[in-house]
Design a protein around this motif. Sequence first.
Motif, PDB file in Angstrom:
ATOM      1  N   LEU A 156       0.836  -1.202   0.000  1.00 56.04           N
ATOM      2  CA  LEU A 156       0.000   0.000   0.000  1.00 56.04           C
ATOM      3  C   LEU A 156       0.871   1.253   0.000  1.00 56.04           C
ATOM      4  CD1 LEU A 156      -2.783   1.448   0.422  1.00 56.04           C
ATOM      5  CD2 LEU A 156      -2.364   1.204   2.883  1.00 56.04           C
ATOM      6  N   ILE A 157       1.901   1.265   0.840  1.00 56.02           N
ATOM      7  CA  ILE A 157       2.791   2.424   0.933  1.00 56.02           C
ATOM      8  C   ILE A 157       3.465   2.686  -0.411  1.00 56.02           C
ATOM      9  CG2 ILE A 157       4.971   3.217   1.953  1.00 56.02           C
ATOM     10  CD1 ILE A 157       4.045   1.936   4.585  1.00 56.02           C
ATOM     11  N   ALA A 158       3.834   1.598  -1.121  1.00 59.03           N
ATOM     12  CA  ALA A 158       4.546   1.749  -2.390  1.00 59.03           C
ATOM     13  C   ALA A 158       3.677   2.406  -3.463  1.00 59.03           C
ATOM     14  CB  ALA A 158       5.037   0.382  -2.875  1.00 59.03           C
ATOM     15  N   ARG A 159       2.352   2.213  -3.388  1.00 59.08           N
ATOM     16  CA  ARG A 159       1.503   2.730  -4.467  1.00 59.08           C
ATOM     17  C   ARG A 159       0.619   3.904  -4.051  1.00 59.08           C
ATOM     18  NH1 ARG A 159      -1.447  -2.024  -2.874  1.00 59.08           N
ATOM     19  NH2 ARG A 159      -3.538  -1.485  -2.158  1.00 59.08           N
ATOM     20  N   THR A 160       0.622   4.268  -2.766  1.00 55.31           N
ATOM     21  CA  THR A 160      -0.320   5.281  -2.295  1.00 55.31           C
ATOM     22  C   THR A 160       0.046   6.660  -2.832  1.00 55.31           C
ATOM     23  OG1 THR A 160      -1.467   6.071  -0.323  1.00 55.31           O
ATOM     24  CG2 THR A 160       0.921   5.915  -0.192  1.00 55.31           C
ATOM     25  N   ALA A 161      -0.982   7.483  -3.008  1.00 54.28           N
ATOM     26  CA  ALA A 161      -0.762   8.811  -3.578  1.00 54.28           C
ATOM     27  C   ALA A 161      -1.127   9.927  -2.613  1.00 54.28           C
ATOM     28  CB  ALA A 161      -1.580   8.965  -4.863  1.00 54.28           C
ATOM     29  N   SER A 162      -1.747   9.623  -1.472  1.00 49.31           N
ATOM     30  CA  SER A 162      -2.147  10.671  -0.535  1.00 49.31           C
ATOM     31  C   SER A 162      -2.116  10.132   0.887  1.00 49.31           C
ATOM     32  CB  SER A 162      -3.560  11.169  -0.860  1.00 49.31           C
ATOM     33  OG  SER A 162      -4.530  10.161  -0.575  1.00 49.31           O
ATOM     34  N   GLU A 163      -2.000  11.050   1.851  1.00 48.53           N
ATOM     35  CA  GLU A 163      -1.987  10.648   3.262  1.00 48.53           C
ATOM     36  C   GLU A 163      -3.302   9.981   3.651  1.00 48.53           C
ATOM     37  OE1 GLU A 163      -0.780  13.425   6.246  1.00 48.53           O
ATOM     38  OE2 GLU A 163       0.862  14.227   5.021  1.00 48.53           O
ATOM     39  N   SER A 164      -4.408  10.527   3.180  1.00 45.37           N
ATOM     40  CA  SER A 164      -5.715   9.962   3.530  1.00 45.37           C
ATOM     41  C   SER A 164      -5.841   8.535   3.033  1.00 45.37           C
ATOM     42  CB  SER A 164      -6.827  10.830   2.935  1.00 45.37           C
ATOM     43  OG  SER A 164      -8.094  10.253   3.165  1.00 45.37           O
ATOM     44  N   LEU A 166      -3.406   6.501   2.354  1.00 49.30           N
ATOM     45  CA  LEU A 166      -2.448   5.689   3.099  1.00 49.30           C
ATOM     46  C   LEU A 166      -2.999   5.282   4.463  1.00 49.30           C
ATOM     47  CD1 LEU A 166       0.457   4.622   3.784  1.00 49.30           C
ATOM     48  CD2 LEU A 166       0.949   6.939   4.588  1.00 49.30           C
ATOM     49  N   LEU A 167      -3.444   6.257   5.257  1.00 50.78           N
ATOM     50  CA  LEU A 167      -3.829   5.987   6.637  1.00 50.78           C
ATOM     51  C   LEU A 167      -5.120   5.178   6.718  1.00 50.78           C
ATOM     52  CD1 LEU A 167      -2.903   9.431   8.217  1.00 50.78           C
ATOM     53  CD2 LEU A 167      -1.507   7.378   7.978  1.00 50.78           C
ATOM     54  N   ASN A 168      -6.100   5.476   5.865  1.00 44.44           N
ATOM     55  CA  ASN A 168      -7.327   4.676   5.854  1.00 44.44           C
ATOM     56  C   ASN A 168      -7.040   3.250   5.395  1.00 44.44           C
ATOM     57  OD1 ASN A 168      -9.866   6.307   6.554  1.00 44.44           O
ATOM     58  ND2 ASN A 168      -8.798   7.700   5.170  1.00 44.44           N
ATOM     59  N   GLY A 169      -6.122   3.111   4.434  1.00 44.28           N
ATOM     60  CA  GLY A 169      -5.759   1.774   3.960  1.00 44.28           C
ATOM     61  C   GLY A 169      -5.063   0.957   5.035  1.00 44.28           C
ATOM     62  N   VAL A 170      -4.169   1.593   5.807  1.00 45.09           N
ATOM     63  CA  VAL A 170      -3.476   0.891   6.896  1.00 45.09           C
ATOM     64  C   VAL A 170      -4.473   0.406   7.946  1.00 45.09           C
ATOM     65  CG1 VAL A 170      -1.876   1.173   8.822  1.00 45.09           C
ATOM     66  CG2 VAL A 170      -1.262   2.051   6.572  1.00 45.09           C
ATOM     67  N   CYS A 171      -5.410   1.280   8.340  1.00 42.26           N
ATOM     68  CA  CYS A 171      -6.402   0.878   9.352  1.00 42.26           C
ATOM     69  C   CYS A 171      -7.271  -0.263   8.840  1.00 42.26           C
ATOM     70  CB  CYS A 171      -7.268   2.087   9.733  1.00 42.26           C
ATOM     71  SG  CYS A 171      -6.409   3.299  10.763  1.00 42.26           S
ATOM     72  N   ALA A 172      -7.632  -0.219   7.569  1.00 43.83           N
ATOM     73  CA  ALA A 172      -8.447  -1.302   7.007  1.00 43.83           C
ATOM     74  C   ALA A 172      -7.696  -2.624   7.032  1.00 43.83           C
ATOM     75  CB  ALA A 172      -8.863  -0.944   5.577  1.00 43.83           C
ATOM     76  N   ILE A 173      -6.406  -2.599   6.717  1.00 42.71           N
ATOM     77  CA  ILE A 173      -5.599  -3.828   6.740  1.00 42.71           C
ATOM     78  C   ILE A 173      -5.474  -4.360   8.165  1.00 42.71           C
ATOM     79  CG2 ILE A 173      -3.261  -4.727   6.381  1.00 42.71           C
ATOM     80  CD1 ILE A 173      -3.066  -2.859   3.945  1.00 42.71           C
ATOM     81  N   LEU A 174      -5.282  -3.462   9.137  1.00 37.17           N
ATOM     82  CA  LEU A 174      -5.142  -3.897  10.532  1.00 37.17           C
ATOM     83  C   LEU A 174      -6.391  -4.608  11.035  1.00 37.17           C
ATOM     84  CD1 LEU A 174      -3.336  -0.752  12.017  1.00 37.17           C
ATOM     85  CD2 LEU A 174      -2.347  -3.014  11.698  1.00 37.17           C
ATOM     86  N   THR A 175      -7.577  -4.172  10.603  1.00 34.75           N
ATOM     87  CA  THR A 175      -8.811  -4.805  11.086  1.00 34.75           C
ATOM     88  C   THR A 175      -9.264  -5.947  10.191  1.00 34.75           C
ATOM     89  OG1 THR A 175     -10.113  -3.100   9.919  1.00 34.75           O
ATOM     90  CG2 THR A 175      -9.609  -2.722  12.241  1.00 34.75           C
ATOM     91  N   ILE A 294       5.007   4.025   8.145  1.00 29.58           N
ATOM     92  CA  ILE A 294       4.030   5.105   7.975  1.00 29.58           C
ATOM     93  C   ILE A 294       4.740   6.461   8.039  1.00 29.58           C
ATOM     94  CG2 ILE A 294       2.059   6.267   9.039  1.00 29.58           C
ATOM     95  CD1 ILE A 294       1.088   3.510   9.965  1.00 29.58           C
ATOM     96  N   SER A 295       5.670   6.605   8.992  1.00 26.78           N
ATOM     97  CA  SER A 295       6.426   7.860   9.121  1.00 26.78           C
ATOM     98  C   SER A 295       7.168   8.180   7.832  1.00 26.78           C
ATOM     99  CB  SER A 295       7.413   7.765  10.288  1.00 26.78           C
ATOM    100  OG  SER A 295       6.756   7.489  11.495  1.00 26.78           O
ATOM    101  N   PHE A 296       7.854   7.157   7.292  1.00 29.80           N
ATOM    102  CA  PHE A 296       8.626   7.361   6.053  1.00 29.80           C
ATOM    103  C   PHE A 296       7.696   7.756   4.906  1.00 29.80           C
ATOM    104  CE2 PHE A 296      10.168   5.571   2.044  1.00 29.80           C
ATOM    105  CZ  PHE A 296      11.373   6.239   1.922  1.00 29.80           C
ATOM    106  N   ALA A 297       6.549   7.065   4.802  1.00 27.43           N
ATOM    107  CA  ALA A 297       5.617   7.352   3.708  1.00 27.43           C
ATOM    108  C   ALA A 297       5.042   8.758   3.824  1.00 27.43           C
ATOM    109  CB  ALA A 297       4.487   6.318   3.704  1.00 27.43           C
ATOM    110  N   ILE A 298       4.671   9.163   5.044  1.00 27.63           N
ATOM    111  CA  ILE A 298       4.118  10.514   5.233  1.00 27.63           C
ATOM    112  C   ILE A 298       5.167  11.575   4.882  1.00 27.63           C
ATOM    113  CG2 ILE A 298       3.325  12.159   6.977  1.00 27.63           C
ATOM    114  CD1 ILE A 298       1.890   9.863   8.357  1.00 27.63           C
ATOM    115  N   LYS A 299       6.415  11.349   5.337  1.00 30.07           N
ATOM    116  CA  LYS A 299       7.485  12.311   5.034  1.00 30.07           C
ATOM    117  C   LYS A 299       7.697  12.412   3.518  1.00 30.07           C
ATOM    118  CE  LYS A 299      12.240  13.491   6.303  1.00 30.07           C
ATOM    119  NZ  LYS A 299      12.699  13.817   4.946  1.00 30.07           N
ATOM    120  N   THR A 300       7.693  11.247   2.856  1.00 33.11           N
ATOM    121  CA  THR A 300       7.884  11.240   1.403  1.00 33.11           C
ATOM    122  C   THR A 300       6.756  11.995   0.704  1.00 33.11           C
ATOM    123  OG1 THR A 300       9.022   9.108   1.520  1.00 33.11           O
ATOM    124  CG2 THR A 300       8.141   9.760  -0.611  1.00 33.11           C
ATOM    125  N   LEU A 301       5.513  11.742   1.133  1.00 34.24           N
ATOM    126  CA  LEU A 301       4.366  12.407   0.509  1.00 34.24           C
ATOM    127  C   LEU A 301       4.415  13.916   0.748  1.00 34.24           C
ATOM    128  CD1 LEU A 301       1.572   9.839   1.436  1.00 34.24           C
ATOM    129  CD2 LEU A 301       2.429  10.327  -0.861  1.00 34.24           C
TER     130      LEU A 301
END
Length: 570
Positions: A156-164, A166-175, A294-301
Amino acid sequence: MLNQTNNDSVLGGILSDGLPVGLIAVDRDYRITRWNYWMEKYSNISEQDILGQNLFEKYPDIRERGREHFLTECVEKARPFLLSPIIHEYFIPLEIVKNDEMIRMIQNVRIYPLIKNETSEGAVIVISDLTEQILHEKEIQRLNRILRGTRNIDRLIARTASESELLNGVCAILTEDIGYRLACIGLVEKTAIVKPVAVAVAGYDAHETESIRNDLEEILNIFKSGDAPLTNRIQEDSVSEIRQLAEKTGSNSFCLLPIRIDGNSIGMMNIYSEKQYVFQGEELELLDDVTSDISFAIKTLRDRAARHQAESDLRASRKNLLFMIGELTIARKAAEAGNLAKNQFLVGMNHEVRTHMNVIIGMINLMLMSSLDAEQRSFMDFAKISADSLMKLFINIIDIADAAAGRLKLEEIDFDLKSFWESVIKDVSPDIRRKGLDLVSHTGFDFPLCIHADPDRLSRILVTLVGNAVKFTEQGKVMLSVEKESENEKEVILHFSIADTGIGIAPSDINRIFEKFTQADGTPTRRYSGIGTGLTLSRQLIEMMGGRLWAESTPGKGSTFHFTVKVKSS
């Protein structure tokens, strides 16, 4: 099956106090006749107190769960049974201590008939404790599920285009993938308040999820100053806000992990589980790695967004250019079919594209002459290389169109061949050396040094062929050679060759590479860039000069491109 001849000896052996299994013997009326030490230990009932009692009356749970038929069929029909712990979990309800808590023992149960004179007189029930093994296997399965979930987060991090996203996708995967009850990610706003920007709850719809957002915001802001992961089993003495949220969602444990960029906290990840004692050891390490990703992805974005803002004018010009390239692509497809109208369209576009390209190249040159840091200069150098390449590509396409329409003309003048050759070597040397290749030049100047031809077109052919050699060569060298092939009173035939130690060309592709808009590897996933105009135009120019172009190649060892041209001595 236990028969008459060995009943006593077998029972005497398996009922020994040291046997690590439970053993119960019943008669045909299901009265207990044997109850070994293992059963005394885990049931807290002595053999003396339980002998003679009806097993079903002592443990009504057996009938309530529909398990009595295994024992009755064993006694009445002399059929042995094996009750798998995966399906039945237990036969006799026994309790053991696990992590300071009493839990139900998971049992592997075997039921054997007691045979005397070929008649069933009862049964023996053998119980093994598989609790530790089953729980261990389940723990391994759960950790594997977490590992798969973290890999999905990496994708997800490799293909994500926005913080929203990214973060919604991470929460969905966790649950959904890992199986946590609730996942929330909150980010620190300018007001220093942590706001939950992504929330997912297993089994909740959007409205139900939104209803607990305020609860999560309170919890995130209670713990926002924490620098280390916070994990806990939810108990009566837990923070009231956490305890209340746990009751709403059916959770029994939680963890809070900080999200940091360059040492500064920018938010938190809050996860809840229905299970107890889960956020520890390897699992906690994996989740901590997730927050780092997540930190790295947010910084990159965020860095990317800042660069995009600074380069907005350049991007606008690029969009206009891409639109025009799209028009040129349409023209290219028509050109492949020999559509003269498209060639005329390309000629009509010449002025418009050159104007925009000259503006872009000029702006890039102005930027390069200004004060730039190393990263900005690297970006602008890359932009200049791309713009120059695009300008060359466009000129090639226009020339191909001119050639097809009969408008391409040679401009022949007198010039010194030796000086011309040295100029070509000087032009191609930087690209060759930049790639770490060796340059070898050979000349056989036993012929007139002053000739009458088109030096610009001849130089363009050589630069194109050398460029291809550099592109397809990772190590080794590029060799340039010019020799006299023949001559008469009016003209000289020059033979040029460009050899490399690159990847080579398959025999089946040798002729195809000279076709318009064609590469040896024409797949969408090809490794090398280009649309196949250089060789096509070079062949047309060489044929206009009275020569020919051909290639020799061995896959994996390299290629040599030859061409001849007729020139006049002056």
